[in-house]
Design a protein around this motif. Structure first.
Motif, PDB file in Angstrom:
ATOM      1  N   GLY A 238      73.917   4.838   8.371  1.00  0.00           N
ATOM      2  CA  GLY A 238      73.216   5.976   8.516  1.00  0.00           C
ATOM      3  C   GLY A 238      74.219   7.078   8.695  1.00  0.00           C
ATOM      4  N   PHE A 239      74.043   8.158   8.065  1.00  0.00           N
ATOM      5  CA  PHE A 239      75.048   9.405   8.398  1.00  0.00           C
ATOM      6  C   PHE A 239      74.097  10.457   9.050  1.00  0.00           C
ATOM      7  CE2 PHE A 239      73.522  11.338   4.414  1.00  0.00           C
ATOM      8  CZ  PHE A 239      73.811  12.376   4.479  1.00  0.00           C
ATOM      9  N   ARG A 240      74.304  11.609   9.796  1.00  0.00           N
ATOM     10  CA  ARG A 240      74.043  12.822   9.928  1.00  0.00           C
ATOM     11  C   ARG A 240      75.023  13.874   9.909  1.00  0.00           C
ATOM     12  NH1 ARG A 240      70.499   9.863   9.915  1.00  0.00           N
ATOM     13  NH2 ARG A 240      68.469   9.728  11.281  1.00  0.00           N
ATOM     14  N   PRO A 241      74.765  15.129   9.688  1.00  0.00           N
ATOM     15  CA  PRO A 241      73.221  15.632   9.624  1.00  0.00           C
ATOM     16  C   PRO A 241      72.818  15.245   8.233  1.00  0.00           C
ATOM     17  CG  PRO A 241      74.883  17.191   9.104  1.00  0.00           C
ATOM     18  CD  PRO A 241      75.710  16.082   9.332  1.00  0.00           C
TER      19      PRO A 241
ATOM     20  N   LEU B  27      71.428  20.853  13.437  1.00  0.00           N
ATOM     21  CA  LEU B  27      70.838  19.420  12.966  1.00  0.00           C
ATOM     22  C   LEU B  27      71.609  18.298  13.947  1.00  0.00           C
ATOM     23  CD1 LEU B  27      70.440  20.023   9.212  1.00  0.00           C
ATOM     24  CD2 LEU B  27      68.631  19.787  10.858  1.00  0.00           C
ATOM     25  N   ILE B  28      72.993  18.838  13.873  1.00  0.00           N
ATOM     26  CA  ILE B  28      73.627  17.706  14.595  1.00  0.00           C
ATOM     27  C   ILE B  28      73.526  17.470  16.122  1.00  0.00           C
ATOM     28  CG2 ILE B  28      76.316  16.795  15.036  1.00  0.00           C
ATOM     29  CD1 ILE B  28      77.192  18.111  12.446  1.00  0.00           C
ATOM     30  N   ASN B  29      73.427  18.605  16.601  1.00  0.00           N
ATOM     31  CA  ASN B  29      72.999  18.853  18.441  1.00  0.00           C
ATOM     32  C   ASN B  29      71.413  17.850  18.404  1.00  0.00           C
ATOM     33  OD1 ASN B  29      75.229  20.077  18.933  1.00  0.00           O
ATOM     34  ND2 ASN B  29      73.928  22.038  18.771  1.00  0.00           N
ATOM     35  N   GLU B  30      70.620  17.932  17.393  1.00  0.00           N
ATOM     36  CA  GLU B  30      69.424  17.494  17.755  1.00  0.00           C
ATOM     37  C   GLU B  30      69.597  15.934  17.490  1.00  0.00           C
ATOM     38  OE1 GLU B  30      65.064  17.009  15.236  1.00  0.00           O
ATOM     39  OE2 GLU B  30      66.424  18.864  14.959  1.00  0.00           O
ATOM     40  N   PHE B  31      70.437  15.479  16.612  1.00  0.00           N
ATOM     41  CA  PHE B  31      70.712  13.982  16.569  1.00  0.00           C
ATOM     42  C   PHE B  31      71.583  13.469  17.686  1.00  0.00           C
ATOM     43  CE2 PHE B  31      74.032  10.878  15.135  1.00  0.00           C
ATOM     44  CZ  PHE B  31      73.113   9.773  14.908  1.00  0.00           C
ATOM     45  N   LEU B  32      72.442  14.199  18.254  1.00  0.00           N
ATOM     46  CA  LEU B  32      73.240  13.770  19.295  1.00  0.00           C
ATOM     47  C   LEU B  32      72.612  14.189  20.833  1.00  0.00           C
ATOM     48  CD1 LEU B  32      76.575  15.048  18.143  1.00  0.00           C
ATOM     49  CD2 LEU B  32      75.686  12.601  17.846  1.00  0.00           C
TER      50      LEU B  32
ATOM     51  N   LEU C 275      78.708   8.575  11.638  1.00  0.00           N
ATOM     52  CA  LEU C 275      78.120   7.348  10.911  1.00  0.00           C
ATOM     53  C   LEU C 275      77.786   6.520  12.129  1.00  0.00           C
ATOM     54  CD1 LEU C 275      80.862   6.971   8.134  1.00  0.00           C
ATOM     55  CD2 LEU C 275      78.435   7.798   8.056  1.00  0.00           C
ATOM     56  N   LYS C 276      76.774   5.603  11.620  1.00  0.00           N
ATOM     57  CA  LYS C 276      76.432   4.505  12.517  1.00  0.00           C
ATOM     58  C   LYS C 276      75.611   3.543  11.967  1.00  0.00           C
ATOM     59  CE  LYS C 276      71.350   6.002  13.363  1.00  0.00           C
ATOM     60  NZ  LYS C 276      70.946   4.612  13.054  1.00  0.00           N
ATOM     61  N   LEU C 277      75.653   2.014  12.360  1.00  0.00           N
ATOM     62  CA  LEU C 277      75.061   1.129  12.023  1.00  0.00           C
ATOM     63  C   LEU C 277      73.547   1.139  12.234  1.00  0.00           C
ATOM     64  CD1 LEU C 277      77.483  -1.929  11.929  1.00  0.00           C
ATOM     65  CD2 LEU C 277      76.871  -0.443  10.187  1.00  0.00           C
ATOM     66  N   ASN C 278      72.544   0.766  11.347  1.00  0.00           N
ATOM     67  CA  ASN C 278      71.160   0.492  11.956  1.00  0.00           C
ATOM     68  C   ASN C 278      71.227  -0.672  12.738  1.00  0.00           C
ATOM     69  OD1 ASN C 278      70.581   2.836  10.384  1.00  0.00           O
ATOM     70  ND2 ASN C 278      69.818   1.417   8.568  1.00  0.00           N
ATOM     71  N   LYS C 279      70.480  -0.546  13.948  1.00  0.00           N
ATOM     72  CA  LYS C 279      70.368  -1.444  14.888  1.00  0.00           C
ATOM     73  C   LYS C 279      69.406  -2.765  14.382  1.00  0.00           C
ATOM     74  CE  LYS C 279      68.663   1.402  17.942  1.00  0.00           C
ATOM     75  NZ  LYS C 279      68.082   2.037  19.034  1.00  0.00           N
TER      76      LYS C 279
ATOM     77  N   TYR D  29      70.792   1.838  26.189  1.00  0.00           N
ATOM     78  CA  TYR D  29      71.576   1.607  25.084  1.00  0.00           C
ATOM     79  C   TYR D  29      71.773   2.519  24.124  1.00  0.00           C
ATOM     80  CZ  TYR D  29      73.748  -0.634  20.874  1.00  0.00           C
ATOM     81  OH  TYR D  29      74.313  -1.000  19.680  1.00  0.00           O
ATOM     82  N   LEU D  30      72.765   3.225  23.760  1.00  0.00           N
ATOM     83  CA  LEU D  30      73.027   3.941  22.422  1.00  0.00           C
ATOM     84  C   LEU D  30      74.006   3.150  21.431  1.00  0.00           C
ATOM     85  CD1 LEU D  30      73.681   7.367  24.236  1.00  0.00           C
ATOM     86  CD2 LEU D  30      71.402   6.325  23.123  1.00  0.00           C
ATOM     87  N   SER D  31      73.480   3.451  20.133  1.00  0.00           N
ATOM     88  CA  SER D  31      74.382   3.031  18.900  1.00  0.00           C
ATOM     89  C   SER D  31      75.806   3.584  18.905  1.00  0.00           C
ATOM     90  CB  SER D  31      73.597   3.185  17.709  1.00  0.00           C
ATOM     91  OG  SER D  31      72.511   2.570  17.596  1.00  0.00           O
ATOM     92  N   PRO D  32      76.949   2.956  18.822  1.00  0.00           N
ATOM     93  CA  PRO D  32      78.171   3.727  18.788  1.00  0.00           C
ATOM     94  C   PRO D  32      78.113   4.346  17.358  1.00  0.00           C
ATOM     95  CG  PRO D  32      78.274   1.090  18.107  1.00  0.00           C
ATOM     96  CD  PRO D  32      76.839   1.291  18.536  1.00  0.00           C
TER      97      PRO D  32
END
Length: 327
Positions: free
Chosen positions: A102-105, A132-137, A195-199, A278-281
């Motif tokens: 997954g990617f943001r924003p 948008l990034i602030n909302e995700f983070l 970027l992140k991996l889906n859990k 837990y938070l995704s890396p």
């Protein structure tokens, strides 16, 4: 005719039939009153007290039995379900064992899709992507809002691993210049994305940690990075981004992408077991001074032996695609 009652009246003979219904001479309001309560039959809304008692008793028994049956079924179902882990995991689950990227924003406008498009000199447009990034983070930047709190979070590295019931904190201070105070470098025409991996519950990566056993299609710069890393540092899910076509690669240039803080997602964040806190890396990726007024197609891919890669737009797996355009 034996059923006929003949009675003589003045002016003739009147024939009356006992089975004939007498004409209703009541007014409309009298009919309403009788429908509510009929004193002759002692009926309320068309039913006597005995009739009302019978029907109320029937429905009480019926719904009590229905409630008991539903409760027994729900109790049996819930006894097979855990509040902390899914019943069906990995290959037995619908999600499977191949995590997506997954990617943001992501734009809040459907018509923009996966396009990041803005004018670096336009403060309103820059603010849109920063928000948008602030909302995700939000949970990363304000970790007191994390479900379960931060009491289980510990600082980890390749020598310090989380213990039982602990999770590794994500060090947001290592993302500079991809930070809120720097507007994630959007106003400097060097935007960052995350970027992140889906859990996937219980999924453990099979790392590319042997420098002598790397796939041919792996980018040369990542191969070199792995060779120069220690044995512990090689145990990561590697991330690479590049232009999708030769033209896109040329537009980005050889040094057009930075990975912050590292090139991968370390082993100590896996597996995900739904531990509170837990938070995704995340990996912050910065596009360094891309050319203006050109759409650049970018693909980012995750590398592990048990991550299947499919680059097709219709059935993409193990990677993500987006576009960037700066005016």
């Amino acid at each position: 005719m034996h059923a006929m009652d003949k009675r003589e009246e003045k002016g003739g003979i009147n024939y009356s039939f006992p089975y004939m219904k007498e004409a209703n001479t009541n007014t409309w309001w009298e009919n309403v009153q009788l429908a509510v309560y009929n004193p002759n039959e002692r009926a309320f809304l068309g039913r006597t007290r005995k009739s009302w008692a019978q029907i109320i008793f029937f429905y009480l028994v019926f719904y009590a039995g229905l409630t008991a049956l539903f409760s027994i079924c729900m109790k049996g179902l819930l006894s097979t379900i855990s509040e902390t882990e899914p019943k069906w995991k990995l290959d037995a689950s619908l999600i499977g064992t191949n995590p997506g990227v997954g990617f943001r924003p992501l734009s809040d406008r459907t018509e923009e899709g996966s396009l990041i498009w803005y004018d670096a000199k336009n403060k309103t447009q820059v603010t849109k992507w920063v928000n948008l990034i602030n909302e995700f983070l939000e949970l990363y930047l304000e970790n007191e809002n994390i479900p379960g709190g931060v009491r289980n979070q510990v600082q980890c590295d390749f020598q310090r691993r989380p213990g039982d019931g602990q999770v590794c904190a994500v060090n947001v201070g290592s993302w500079a210049p991809c930070t809120p105070s720097a507007n994630y470098s959007y106003d400097h025409s060097s935007p960052c994305f995350f970027l992140k991996l889906n859990k996937i519950y219980g999924w453990v990566p099979d790392f590319y940690d042997d420098p002598n056993d790397l796939p041919e299609e792996m980018p040369p710069d990542l191969k070199e990075y792995i060779r120069n890393s220690t044995a512990e540092e090689r145990r990561q899910v590697w991330i690479t981004c590049s232009g999708e076509s030769p033209i896109d690669k040329e537009l980005l240039g050889p040094n057009g992408i930075r990975y912050i803080p590292t090139h991968g997602l370390p082993e100590y964040y896996f597996p995900y077991t739904n531990t509170p806190g837990y938070l995704s890396p995340l990996i912050a990726v910065q596009i360094v001074r891309p050319p203006l007024n050109r759409i650049i197609n970018i693909e980012c891919r995750a590398w592990a032996k048990n991550i299947i890669y499919v680059g097709s737009q219709r059935d993409r797996q193990g990677s993500v695609h987006f576009e960037l355009m700066i005016d």
